[in-house]
Design a protein around this motif. Structure first.
Motif, PDB file in Angstrom:
ATOM      1  N   CYS A 128      -7.288  13.371  -0.008  1.00 10.27           N
ATOM      2  CA  CYS A 128      -7.723  11.979   0.035  1.00 10.27           C
ATOM      3  C   CYS A 128      -9.149  11.898   0.558  1.00 10.27           C
ATOM      4  CB  CYS A 128      -6.813  11.169   0.961  1.00 10.27           C
ATOM      5  SG  CYS A 128      -5.104  11.050   0.404  1.00 10.27           S
ATOM      6  N   VAL A 175       0.837  -1.199   0.000  1.00  7.91           N
ATOM      7  CA  VAL A 175       0.000   0.000   0.000  1.00  7.91           C
ATOM      8  C   VAL A 175       0.872   1.249   0.000  1.00  7.91           C
ATOM      9  CG1 VAL A 175      -0.196   0.025   2.535  1.00  7.91           C
ATOM     10  CG2 VAL A 175      -1.966   1.134   1.157  1.00  7.91           C
ATOM     11  N   ILE A 224      -5.242   6.924   1.307  1.00 10.09           N
ATOM     12  CA  ILE A 224      -4.757   6.025   0.251  1.00 10.09           C
ATOM     13  C   ILE A 224      -5.425   6.267  -1.101  1.00 10.09           C
ATOM     14  CG2 ILE A 224      -4.063   4.200   1.847  1.00 10.09           C
ATOM     15  CD1 ILE A 224      -6.643   2.684   0.988  1.00 10.09           C
ATOM     16  N   MET A 256       0.537   5.162   1.236  1.00 11.23           N
ATOM     17  CA  MET A 256      -0.334   5.958   2.096  1.00 11.23           C
ATOM     18  C   MET A 256       0.314   7.277   2.453  1.00 11.23           C
ATOM     19  SD  MET A 256       0.058   3.896   5.684  1.00 11.23           S
ATOM     20  CE  MET A 256      -0.122   5.218   6.847  1.00 11.23           C
TER      21      MET A 256
END
Length: 182
Positions: free
Chosen positions: A131, A7, A16, A9
């Protein structure tokens, strides 16, 4: 067969995604993603799959977890109703293949599998980014310390705006998998 999260982030907010897409374009992160996932199994939620610009990722077994029984991901991807079914399939059919399972998103799939992953491969993006999708507040809780691993990047790509963390779980090793009890 190891189960891993991979991932990218935002370091502070744990963001994300934005509008079903990555909120940044970090060439080094994409190179790292490809290096780890090629030749392996990737599991993702429906929205993550639909955000892929060219459909199923090449050179990987693509698995999509969806709630809608009638949803078909299309060419190059298998679909399962829940994460347990997907992981059971992987272990039964691919368990001795030497392939690892990479959970690649989204936020719900990461949350559902956080307690069983063997490793987390995380790109921490230091800059601000808008985000609307976030990892749980406790996502980094079991990581004792950040081990930012250097990555050799192609063509002089700058890496000052992000870093890599590779966490190997000590608590989930040799832990029975939930689908074993079936």
């Amino acid at each position: 067969m190891l189960i891993k999260h991979i991932v990218a982030m935002q370091k502070i907010t744990k963001g994300i995604g934005f509008e079903n897409d990555l909120p940044w374009r970090v060439a080094g992160d994409l190179a790292n993603f490809k290096k780890h996932t090629e030749g392996n199994i990737v599991i993702m939620g429906r929205k993550t799959f639909e955000s892929l610009p060219n459909g199923a990722l090449p050179n990987r077994l693509n698995i999509v977890v969806r709630r809608d029984e009638n949803y078909a991901a299309g060419v190059g991807a298998w679909t399962f109703h829940n994460i347990e079914e997907a992981l059971e399939y992987c272990e039964f059919h691919m368990g001795n293949s030497g392939q690892d399972v990479f959970i690649i998103g989204g936020a719900e799939i990461y949350a559902q599998t956080d307690h069983i992953v063997d490793e987390k491969i995380i790109t921490l993006v230091y800059g601000a980014a808008e985000c609307d999708t976030f990892l749980p507040d406790n996502y980094l809780e079991n990581i004792d310390k950040y081990l930012c691993a250097p990555l050799s990047l192609p063509n002089g790509i700058e890496s000052k705006n992000y870093g890599f963390v590779h966490h190997v779980s000590t608590t989930n090793k040799n832990k029975p998998r939930p689908w074993h009890d079936k």
